[in-house]
Design a protein around this motif. Structure first.
Motif, PDB file in Angstrom:
ATOM      1  N   LYS A   1       0.886  -1.354  -0.084  1.00  0.00           N
ATOM      2  CA  LYS A   1      -0.041  -0.018  -0.123  1.00  0.00           C
ATOM      3  C   LYS A   1       1.017   1.414   0.036  1.00  0.00           C
ATOM      4  O   LYS A   1       2.105   1.251   0.604  1.00  0.00           O
ATOM      5  CB  LYS A   1      -0.777   0.015   1.135  1.00  0.00           C
ATOM      6  CG  LYS A   1      -1.908  -1.011   1.277  1.00  0.00           C
ATOM      7  CD  LYS A   1      -2.671  -1.184   2.475  1.00  0.00           C
ATOM      8  CE  LYS A   1      -3.695  -2.104   2.509  1.00  0.00           C
ATOM      9  NZ  LYS A   1      -4.691  -2.249   3.875  1.00  0.00           N
TER      10      LYS A   1
ATOM     11  N   ASN B   1      -4.972  -4.783  -6.430  1.00  0.00           N
ATOM     12  CA  ASN B   1      -5.878  -5.095  -5.541  1.00  0.00           C
ATOM     13  C   ASN B   1      -6.447  -6.466  -5.887  1.00  0.00           C
ATOM     14  O   ASN B   1      -7.182  -6.368  -6.680  1.00  0.00           O
ATOM     15  CB  ASN B   1      -6.832  -3.978  -5.212  1.00  0.00           C
ATOM     16  CG  ASN B   1      -7.527  -4.238  -3.792  1.00  0.00           C
ATOM     17  OD1 ASN B   1      -6.993  -5.094  -3.008  1.00  0.00           O
ATOM     18  ND2 ASN B   1      -8.603  -3.602  -3.642  1.00  0.00           N
ATOM     19  N   THR B   2      -6.075  -7.493  -5.266  1.00  0.00           N
ATOM     20  CA  THR B   2      -5.199  -7.626  -4.099  1.00  0.00           C
ATOM     21  C   THR B   2      -3.782  -7.410  -4.657  1.00  0.00           C
ATOM     22  O   THR B   2      -3.255  -7.733  -5.768  1.00  0.00           O
ATOM     23  CB  THR B   2      -5.436  -9.006  -3.454  1.00  0.00           C
ATOM     24  OG1 THR B   2      -4.802  -9.957  -4.287  1.00  0.00           O
ATOM     25  CG2 THR B   2      -6.454  -9.128  -3.159  1.00  0.00           C
TER      26      THR B   2
ATOM     27  N   THR C   1      -6.905  -3.934  -0.229  1.00  0.00           N
ATOM     28  CA  THR C   1      -6.925  -2.348  -0.235  1.00  0.00           C
ATOM     29  C   THR C   1      -8.434  -2.458   0.001  1.00  0.00           C
ATOM     30  O   THR C   1      -9.509  -2.545  -0.904  1.00  0.00           O
ATOM     31  CB  THR C   1      -6.485  -1.760  -1.097  1.00  0.00           C
ATOM     32  OG1 THR C   1      -5.132  -1.754  -1.263  1.00  0.00           O
ATOM     33  CG2 THR C   1      -6.573  -0.267  -1.228  1.00  0.00           C
TER      34      THR C   1
ATOM     35  N   HIS D   1      -8.226   3.019  -1.112  1.00  0.00           N
ATOM     36  CA  HIS D   1      -8.149   3.157  -2.662  1.00  0.00           C
ATOM     37  C   HIS D   1      -8.710   4.499  -3.145  1.00  0.00           C
ATOM     38  O   HIS D   1      -7.977   5.202  -3.882  1.00  0.00           O
ATOM     39  CB  HIS D   1      -8.965   2.001  -3.274  1.00  0.00           C
ATOM     40  CG  HIS D   1      -9.164   1.973  -4.772  1.00  0.00           C
ATOM     41  ND1 HIS D   1      -8.037   1.902  -6.005  1.00  0.00           N
ATOM     42  CD2 HIS D   1     -10.369   2.762  -5.632  1.00  0.00           C
ATOM     43  CE1 HIS D   1      -8.771   2.151  -6.882  1.00  0.00           C
ATOM     44  NE2 HIS D   1      -9.939   2.779  -6.876  1.00  0.00           N
TER      45      HIS D   1
ATOM     46  N   ALA E   1     -10.630  -9.832  -3.079  1.00  0.00           N
ATOM     47  CA  ALA E   1     -10.572  -8.632  -2.529  1.00  0.00           C
ATOM     48  C   ALA E   1     -12.231  -8.417  -2.017  1.00  0.00           C
ATOM     49  O   ALA E   1     -12.530  -7.798  -0.776  1.00  0.00           O
ATOM     50  CB  ALA E   1     -10.116  -7.393  -3.058  1.00  0.00           C
TER      51      ALA E   1
END
Length: 227
Positions: free
Chosen positions: A108, A136-137, A146, A151, A175
């Motif tokens: 991140k 993401n992921t 995320t 995001h 995700a």
């Protein structure tokens, strides 16, 4: 559990493929493919989408639509577009990669880091940052997920700095399930999104890249250029 790419179609999926209505994608279009593209676009909150044979091609098409010679693009360190696509972002899309350290946890980056990296010093010999690629992921960071607000904050910072945003959502389905949100909640602020159908879903092949109707029209030409 070696990889989520080691998934196989179920019998029902194989039967659906065998019985699908088909057409010529070059001439009149394939109705089943079009239905798939429209469904994925709806799930991602995009206007339109285009099927591609691989996720790397989906990412490359998005990058080719935004990058030119003398441009650079930002991406979290270890991102797939940086380390696992054989440098096509540079030698085919024409943009130089600039990895960003993980300053907000594994996989991140913060909005402030994006703002700093996006700053253009105005010097004619400097690379011009024009694009942020998020993932993401984030697979290389242990499958880091995320959240929507994270995001959206980073994407907003990029857009405020006049950067386009591409989301490599090869595993966006994972995700969305992990967070209990629809996939479209994880694409806010992205100009283009790529998702993979053969990771976790059991499809034998294929990805989809989504964005505006104008982008998809150009993306179809880029897909042809890539074979």
């Amino acid at each position: 559990m070696r990889s989520d790419t080691v998934t196989l179609p179920t019998e029902a999926m194989r039967r659906a493929m065998a019985e699908a209505e088909v057409g010529d994608d070059v001439l009149d279009g394939d109705p089943t493919m079009r239905e798939l593209e429209e469904r994925v676009a709806g799930l991602l909150g995009a206007a339109d989408a285009l099927w591609t044979p691989t996720g790397s091609m989906a990412n490359l098409i998005a990058l080719m639509s935004r990058l030119g010679r003398g441009d650079s693009f930002l991406a979290p360190q270890g991102a797939h577009v940086l380390d696992f696509e054989l440098g096509t972002a540079a030698w085919l899309a024409g943009g130089m990669p600039r990895p960003l350290p993980h300053d907000a946890g594994p996989g991140k980056v913060t909005a402030s880091a994006v703002r700093r990296a996006a700053a253009d010093d105005g010097f004619y010999a400097s690379l011009r940052p024009v694009l942020l690629c998020l993932e993401n992921t984030h697979n290389s960071a242990g499958g880091t997920v995320t959240a929507p607000e994270e995001h959206a904050s980073v994407a907003a910072a990029a857009r405020a700095a006049r950067l386009s945003v591409h989301l490599d959502g090869a595993r966006l389905w994972n995700a969305a399930v992990a967070l209990g949100v629809p996939p479209g909640a994880l694409t806010v602020g992205a100009d283009t999104v790529a998702v993979c159908l053969s990771k976790g879903l059991g499809a034998p092949v294929g990805s989809v890249v989504a964005g505006s109707a104008e982008f998809v029209e150009y993306a179809r030409r880029l897909r042809k250029m890539l074979g």
